[in-house]
Design an enzyme around this catalytic site. Structure first.
Site, PDB file in Angstrom:
ATOM      1  N   ARG A 136      14.701  76.520  56.638  1.00  0.00           N
ATOM      2  CA  ARG A 136      14.503  75.976  55.241  1.00  0.00           C
ATOM      3  C   ARG A 136      13.438  75.012  55.042  1.00  0.00           C
ATOM      4  NH1 ARG A 136      16.025  80.122  54.078  1.00  0.00           N
ATOM      5  NH2 ARG A 136      17.684  80.769  52.687  1.00  0.00           N
ATOM      6  N   HIS A 147       8.073  83.822  54.044  1.00  0.00           N
ATOM      7  CA  HIS A 147       9.678  84.131  54.183  1.00  0.00           C
ATOM      8  C   HIS A 147       9.803  85.256  54.640  1.00  0.00           C
ATOM      9  CE1 HIS A 147      13.464  82.193  52.382  1.00  0.00           C
ATOM     10  NE2 HIS A 147      13.640  83.059  53.355  1.00  0.00           N
TER      11      HIS A 147
END
Ligand code: NAP
Length: 306
Positions: free
Chosen positions: A221, A269
């Site tokens: 993250r 991502h």
């Protein structure tokens, strides 16, 4: 017959056939809309407009399609059980991303792939056994990636919140453990969730613990890294390269310095996606368990935040 509400409309077409196949014979009523008090389970993703879980009075569990749950775990209306996604195909994808990017940096592939000056540089890379890797986060994904790297002979040190034993891989925890893992690592992979305890974990002080030229891979993250500190460490030449898949704001804004930095690689991502076919079986298994009164799999601990 349990009623299962599929909450993210944008994913309906992609997931519906896989879910129906996985629910075969279970007598599940899969719907896109329902009277909230009639719903037994909710399949959730952050793109779902559903934010108020209060009216879902008989819902036994919210089943996340995402492994990371930071966008739902703190929702004050969520009193139902929350299960995150542990999808074997997602894990496989993450292992491939991590191994691919570790090997890119370990072998110095860029020197040969991007070589406009046709430089004949016969410098051989060291062997994997000579390239220590720190794996920050030894959960489902970190453990699998660490095992794959160990299979290639990389000396991997794991680090996590709690003490653990993962066959053949030295595992550290706590502040001292983090310092030891960082000081010894030429490549750092972070597979940590975003929580209050991990935010800005890699700050200027901890980045300075890494040996000069160390490479950072972050498919966990974005918030785990202090972006300003990382950019400063890259500019100072202390960090050799950062390959980043996740960011505080996604999509990464076009004017973010990461895009233009010569020693930052941005991947959008895509390290590991949840795959409809395999994840549908995980969802189905949890509904089967819920209906049989058995403990649910992959329950999120609200206090821990992951
Ligand atoms: P997980 O099984 O919950 O593992 C999380 C790991 O992080 C555990 O080892 C945990 O320690 C450790 N941890 C948590 N808080 C910590 C802290 N404060 N200090 C030290 N260690 C801490 O999660 P996972 O399935 O491996 O997934 C990890 C993360 O990857 C997800 O949360 C998500 O953010 C990210 N992800 C990214 C993608 C992508 O495409 N880029 C895809 C899927 C997931 P303990 O073992 O001691 O509890």
């Amino acid at each position: 017959m349990p009623k299962v509400l599929f909450a993210p409309p944008a994913l309906w077409e992609e997931y519906r056939p896989a879910l129906l196949a996985a629910f075969d014979g279970m007598g599940v009523d899969l719907v896109q809309e329902a009277e909230p008090a009639s719903v037994d389970y909710i399949i959730y993703a952050p793109s779902a407009p559903l934010q108020n879980f209060t009216p879902y009075t008989r819902c036994k569990a919210v089943l996340s399609l995402w492994a990371g749950v930071e966008r739902i775990v703190g929702n004050p209306t969520l009193t139902q059980a929350l299960c995150r996604m542990v999808d074997p195909a997602l894990t496989e994808g993450m292992v491939e991303w991590v191994v691919g990017h570790v090997l890119r940096h370990h072998l110095g592939m860029d020197r040969h792939i991007v070589n406009p000056g046709r430089v004949w540089d016969p410098t051989c890379p060291p062997l994997a056994r000579e390239r220590p890797v720190a794996m920050l986060g030894m959960g489902e994904l970190g453990r699998a990636a660490a095992r794959a790297l160990v299979a290639l002979n990389f000396p991997v040190t794991g680090w996590s919140r709690t003490e653990k034993t993962v066959g053949g891989i030295p595992c550290l925890h706590g502040e001292d453990g983090l310092e030891a893992a960082l000081r010894g690592a030429e490549i750092v992979v972070t597979l940590l969730p975003k929580t209050a305890g991990t935010e800005n974990l890699l700050d200027a002080r901890r980045l300075a613990m890494l040996p000069k030229g160390a490479v950072i891979l972050n498919p966990g993250r974005g918030a785990v890294i202090d972006d300003d500190a990382l950019l400063a460490a890259l500019d100072a030449g202390h960090i050799g390269h950062a390959t980043l898949d996740v960011f505080r704001i996604e999509p990464l804004p076009g004017d973010h310095p990461y895009w233009a930095h010569p020693r930052v690689t941005v991947t959008p991502h895509i390290a590991a996606d949840t795959r409809p076919r395999s994840s549908a079986h995980v969802i189905a298994e949890n509904i089967r368990r819920g209906e049989a009164g058995m403990p649910l799999l992959h329950l999120v601990d609200r206090a821990r935040g992951y």
